[in-house]
Scaffold this motif. Structure first.
Motif, PDB file in Angstrom:
ATOM      1  N   MET A   1       3.947  -0.686 -10.306  1.00 38.22           N
ATOM      2  CA  MET A   1       4.883  -1.766 -10.029  1.00 38.22           C
ATOM      3  C   MET A   1       5.480  -2.278 -11.344  1.00 38.22           C
ATOM      4  O   MET A   1       4.763  -2.558 -12.285  1.00 38.22           O
ATOM      5  N   GLU A   2       6.805  -2.381 -11.386  1.00 38.09           N
ATOM      6  CA  GLU A   2       7.459  -2.793 -12.622  1.00 38.09           C
ATOM      7  C   GLU A   2       7.808  -4.269 -12.533  1.00 38.09           C
ATOM      8  O   GLU A   2       8.345  -4.738 -11.532  1.00 38.09           O
ATOM      9  N   LYS A   3       7.499  -5.006 -13.614  1.00 42.44           N
ATOM     10  CA  LYS A   3       7.872  -6.417 -13.596  1.00 42.44           C
ATOM     11  C   LYS A   3       9.350  -6.520 -13.899  1.00 42.44           C
ATOM     12  O   LYS A   3       9.850  -5.831 -14.785  1.00 42.44           O
ATOM     13  N   SER A   4      10.075  -7.394 -13.184  1.00 45.35           N
ATOM     14  CA  SER A   4      11.518  -7.427 -13.356  1.00 45.35           C
ATOM     15  C   SER A   4      11.931  -7.976 -14.720  1.00 45.35           C
ATOM     16  O   SER A   4      12.809  -7.450 -15.372  1.00 45.35           O
ATOM     17  N   GLU A   5      11.270  -9.037 -15.188  1.00 42.08           N
ATOM     18  CA  GLU A   5      11.643  -9.636 -16.465  1.00 42.08           C
ATOM     19  C   GLU A   5      10.814  -9.042 -17.591  1.00 42.08           C
ATOM     20  O   GLU A   5       9.592  -9.148 -17.581  1.00 42.08           O
ATOM     21  N   TRP A  17      -6.702  -3.066 -20.001  1.00 40.95           N
ATOM     22  CA  TRP A  17      -7.326  -3.213 -18.676  1.00 40.95           C
ATOM     23  C   TRP A  17      -7.267  -4.684 -18.308  1.00 40.95           C
ATOM     24  O   TRP A  17      -7.787  -5.524 -19.041  1.00 40.95           O
ATOM     25  N   LYS A  18      -6.598  -5.007 -17.182  1.00 43.46           N
ATOM     26  CA  LYS A  18      -6.466  -6.411 -16.777  1.00 43.46           C
ATOM     27  C   LYS A  18      -6.654  -6.522 -15.280  1.00 43.46           C
ATOM     28  O   LYS A  18      -5.921  -5.863 -14.522  1.00 43.46           O
ATOM     29  N   ASP A  19      -7.578  -7.352 -14.840  1.00 43.99           N
ATOM     30  CA  ASP A  19      -7.807  -7.599 -13.406  1.00 43.99           C
ATOM     31  C   ASP A  19      -7.892  -6.304 -12.595  1.00 43.99           C
ATOM     32  O   ASP A  19      -7.189  -6.128 -11.583  1.00 43.99           O
ATOM     33  N   ASP A  20      -8.724  -5.395 -13.070  1.00 40.09           N
ATOM     34  CA  ASP A  20      -8.926  -4.110 -12.392  1.00 40.09           C
ATOM     35  C   ASP A  20      -7.658  -3.261 -12.277  1.00 40.09           C
ATOM     36  O   ASP A  20      -7.504  -2.455 -11.344  1.00 40.09           O
ATOM     37  N   LYS A  21      -6.751  -3.458 -13.204  1.00 44.45           N
ATOM     38  CA  LYS A  21      -5.541  -2.613 -13.259  1.00 44.45           C
ATOM     39  C   LYS A  21      -5.324  -2.153 -14.697  1.00 44.45           C
ATOM     40  O   LYS A  21      -5.814  -2.785 -15.634  1.00 44.45           O
ATOM     41  N   PRO A  31      14.015   1.626 -27.125  1.00 44.29           N
ATOM     42  CA  PRO A  31      13.901   0.283 -27.693  1.00 44.29           C
ATOM     43  C   PRO A  31      14.692  -0.786 -26.933  1.00 44.29           C
ATOM     44  O   PRO A  31      14.738  -1.928 -27.357  1.00 44.29           O
ATOM     45  N   ASN A  32      15.297  -0.407 -25.803  1.00 47.21           N
ATOM     46  CA  ASN A  32      16.212  -1.355 -25.159  1.00 47.21           C
ATOM     47  C   ASN A  32      15.492  -2.458 -24.392  1.00 47.21           C
ATOM     48  O   ASN A  32      15.969  -3.581 -24.313  1.00 47.21           O
ATOM     49  N   GLN A  33      14.350  -2.114 -23.807  1.00 52.75           N
ATOM     50  CA  GLN A  33      13.607  -3.114 -23.029  1.00 52.75           C
ATOM     51  C   GLN A  33      12.114  -2.965 -23.289  1.00 52.75           C
ATOM     52  O   GLN A  33      11.613  -1.828 -23.296  1.00 52.75           O
ATOM     53  N   LEU A  34      11.451  -4.101 -23.473  1.00 48.81           N
ATOM     54  CA  LEU A  34       9.985  -4.079 -23.585  1.00 48.81           C
ATOM     55  C   LEU A  34       9.439  -4.436 -22.201  1.00 48.81           C
ATOM     56  O   LEU A  34       9.353  -5.604 -21.832  1.00 48.81           O
ATOM     57  N   VAL A  35       9.128  -3.392 -21.440  1.00 50.27           N
ATOM     58  CA  VAL A  35       8.720  -3.575 -20.048  1.00 50.27           C
ATOM     59  C   VAL A  35       7.271  -3.141 -19.888  1.00 50.27           C
ATOM     60  O   VAL A  35       6.857  -2.099 -20.417  1.00 50.27           O
ATOM     61  N   PHE A  36       6.494  -3.934 -19.154  1.00 52.53           N
ATOM     62  CA  PHE A  36       5.097  -3.582 -18.897  1.00 52.53           C
ATOM     63  C   PHE A  36       4.960  -3.076 -17.458  1.00 52.53           C
ATOM     64  O   PHE A  36       5.544  -3.643 -16.549  1.00 52.53           O
ATOM     65  N   VAL A  37       4.202  -1.983 -17.295  1.00 52.46           N
ATOM     66  CA  VAL A  37       3.958  -1.459 -15.951  1.00 52.46           C
ATOM     67  C   VAL A  37       2.463  -1.596 -15.641  1.00 52.46           C
ATOM     68  O   VAL A  37       1.629  -1.576 -16.555  1.00 52.46           O
ATOM     69  N   GLU A  38       2.152  -1.750 -14.358  1.00 50.70           N
ATOM     70  CA  GLU A  38       0.737  -1.919 -13.925  1.00 50.70           C
ATOM     71  C   GLU A  38       0.387  -0.809 -12.952  1.00 50.70           C
ATOM     72  O   GLU A  38       1.178  -0.499 -12.057  1.00 50.70           O
ATOM     73  N   TYR A  39      -0.795  -0.251 -13.113  1.00 58.08           N
ATOM     74  CA  TYR A  39      -1.224   0.818 -12.204  1.00 58.08           C
ATOM     75  C   TYR A  39      -2.599   0.494 -11.611  1.00 58.08           C
ATOM     76  O   TYR A  39      -3.480   0.004 -12.329  1.00 58.08           O
ATOM     77  N   ASN A  40      -2.774   0.840 -10.325  1.00 56.47           N
ATOM     78  CA  ASN A  40      -4.106   0.691  -9.734  1.00 56.47           C
ATOM     79  C   ASN A  40      -4.600   2.010  -9.142  1.00 56.47           C
ATOM     80  O   ASN A  40      -5.573   2.039  -8.404  1.00 56.47           O
ATOM     81  N   ASP A  41      -3.897   3.109  -9.480  1.00 55.35           N
ATOM     82  CA  ASP A  41      -4.255   4.426  -8.960  1.00 55.35           C
ATOM     83  C   ASP A  41      -4.257   5.402 -10.131  1.00 55.35           C
ATOM     84  O   ASP A  41      -3.289   5.433 -10.915  1.00 55.35           O
ATOM     85  N   ALA A  69     -11.597   5.040 -14.918  1.00 55.52           N
ATOM     86  CA  ALA A  69     -12.131   3.753 -14.449  1.00 55.52           C
ATOM     87  C   ALA A  69     -11.468   3.376 -13.120  1.00 55.52           C
ATOM     88  O   ALA A  69     -12.143   2.912 -12.187  1.00 55.52           O
ATOM     89  N   LEU A  70     -10.151   3.630 -13.008  1.00 52.50           N
ATOM     90  CA  LEU A  70      -9.475   3.370 -11.725  1.00 52.50           C
ATOM     91  C   LEU A  70     -10.024   4.294 -10.639  1.00 52.50           C
ATOM     92  O   LEU A  70     -10.246   3.859  -9.505  1.00 52.50           O
ATOM     93  N   ALA A  71     -10.247   5.562 -11.006  1.00 52.18           N
ATOM     94  CA  ALA A  71     -10.778   6.529 -10.029  1.00 52.18           C
ATOM     95  C   ALA A  71     -12.130   6.055  -9.505  1.00 52.18           C
ATOM     96  O   ALA A  71     -12.434   6.201  -8.312  1.00 52.18           O
ATOM     97  N   ALA A  72     -12.942   5.471 -10.390  1.00 55.93           N
ATOM     98  CA  ALA A  72     -14.250   4.950  -9.962  1.00 55.93           C
ATOM     99  C   ALA A  72     -14.054   3.812  -8.957  1.00 55.93           C
ATOM    100  O   ALA A  72     -14.722   3.756  -7.921  1.00 55.93           O
ATOM    101  N   LEU A  73     -13.106   2.925  -9.256  1.00 55.04           N
ATOM    102  CA  LEU A  73     -12.850   1.799  -8.340  1.00 55.04           C
ATOM    103  C   LEU A  73     -12.273   2.290  -7.011  1.00 55.04           C
ATOM    104  O   LEU A  73     -12.580   1.739  -5.955  1.00 55.04           O
ATOM    105  N   GLN A  74     -11.451   3.327  -7.070  1.00 49.24           N
ATOM    106  CA  GLN A  74     -10.809   3.848  -5.852  1.00 49.24           C
ATOM    107  C   GLN A  74     -11.789   4.593  -4.951  1.00 49.24           C
ATOM    108  O   GLN A  74     -11.556   4.734  -3.753  1.00 49.24           O
TER     109      GLN A  74
END
Ligand code: MRU
Length: 353
Positions: A1-5, A17-21, A31-41, A69-74
């Motif tokens: 999931m990509e954060k819009s801002e 690693w943040k909140d199990d993601k 260099p145009n955008q500093l965007v953070f992506v989150e994965y849970n899979d 670590a995600l595979a273990a949680l999944q």
């Protein structure tokens, strides 16, 4: 999931690693955008490594570990055997994403060792997550130590050339080659940096130039074709690059073009250093057996969406090359600086590990 801002951080943390993601900077957007992506899979993490959302040897090592670590949680396994089997399946998918950087396999193996050493399913899950988090924190500590060790090799008013991106963006934070440059500056020396563009996918202009400007360095960008010009005209005092794999003979595998930079440095009597943690060394594989990743031709036939070559042109696009030990002045690690002859000095680095 990509954060819009896009979120702007004062210091770059590439993967976390943040909140199990798993949270990472999407490096394809820089260099145009500093965007953070989150994965849970873990499959998303594998895709991120494959498509260079995250890249750089230590960063993909830690990302692979977080993927497990995600595979273990999944996993819904009820027994240790079932969980280990789920982890092995995930490990294979993560491992097959990129072949050259040894850190990926190293990170995955470390996690599997921890998993195999526990008995209960809940213990395995907990310790796998903790080990991956520890690996990320250790990466920063190791880079800082490597930086201190390397900083003594650089002088006040040096202009240092670097190739590709071996910075915070190629690690969890701080960087290997750029970590050495950072530590040199932190020790009170004034340094300037020349970053090569690093075609075809421009890790130098998109990432190194971005990272160093972001952190207040005096950095100039050159096209890869200006390496000879810069050295011949006295614009460079030293070179420092990172590595994806270093074998026991001191042959260094790093971003395509590193060999050209090292050869040119030798021609001009300019010291050429490599900075890499011990996890980048592969003492088992021979130089001739290391797999060089070949990437798609479209990286060469265009820049971004713009086509820069005729249709149907045949392309050779190796992502890495090998620099032989005779071109390397020293290899900077967290355990000290290895000097030629490398078979001996590399062996010493590993004594007592
Ligand atoms: O294809 P990339 O961007 O993953 O290649 C990265 C490099 O070649 C780096 O120089 C290397 O991984 C060292 S990173 C500290």
């Amino acid at each position: 999931m990509e954060k819009s801002e896009p979120i702007i951080h004062s210091s770059l943390r590439t993967v976390e690693w943040k909140d199990d993601k798993v949270v990472m900077i999407d490096q394809t957007k820089l260099p145009n955008q500093l965007v953070f992506v989150e994965y849970n899979d873990y499959n998303q993490v594998a895709d991120a490594i494959r498509t260079l959302v995250v890249r750089g040897a230590p960063a993909i090592g830690v990302s692979g570990a977080f993927g497990l670590a995600l595979a273990a949680l999944q996993s819904s396994a009820a027994t240790k055997e079932e969980l280990i089997s789920d982890l092995e399946k995930a490990k294979k998918i993560l491992f097959e994403t990129r072949p050259t950087a040894v850190n990926l396999g190293w990170g995955l193996d470390q996690i599997m060792k921890v998993a195999n050493n526990r008995t209960r399913v809940d213990q395995i899950k907990e310790s796998v997550i903790n080990e991956a988090k520890k690996m990320a924190e250790d990466d920063i500590k190791i880079n800082k130590k490597m930086g201190q060790n390397g900083s003594t090799l650089f002088d006040n008013n040096d202009t240092i050339m670097t190739h590709c991106n071996a910075g915070a963006l190629a690690t969890v934070a701080y960087g290997t080659a750029l970590g050495v440059i950072r530590a040199t500056k932190e020790s009170g020396k004034n340094v300037k940096v020349i970053a090569t563009e690093t075609r075809p996918i421009q890790q130098g202009s998109r990432l190194t130039a971005f990272e160093l400007k972001h952190d207040g360095f005096d950095v100039s960008l050159i096209p890869d074709t200006a390496v000879g010009y810069s050295m011949a005209n006295g614009l460079v005092n030293k070179v420092v690059v990172g590595a994806d794999r270093i074998v026991r003979t001191g042959h260094v595998f790093n971003k395509i073009g590193t060999y050209q930079v090292a050869t040119m440095a030798k021609q001009h009597g300019i010291p050429f250093y490599v900075a890499a943690p011990l996890s980048t060394f592969d003492l088992k594989t021979k130089a001739e057996d290391v797999i060089i990743e070949m990437r798609k031709g479209s990286e060469v036939t265009g820049i971004g969406d713009k086509k820069t070559a005729p249709d149907d042109i045949s392309v050779i696009n190796p992502a890495f090359d090998m620099t032989p030990p005779e071109l390397i002045t020293g290899i900077i690690t967290e355990k000290g600086v290895a000097k030629p002859p490398y078979e001996e000095s590399i062996k010493k680095l590993f004594e007592g590990t």
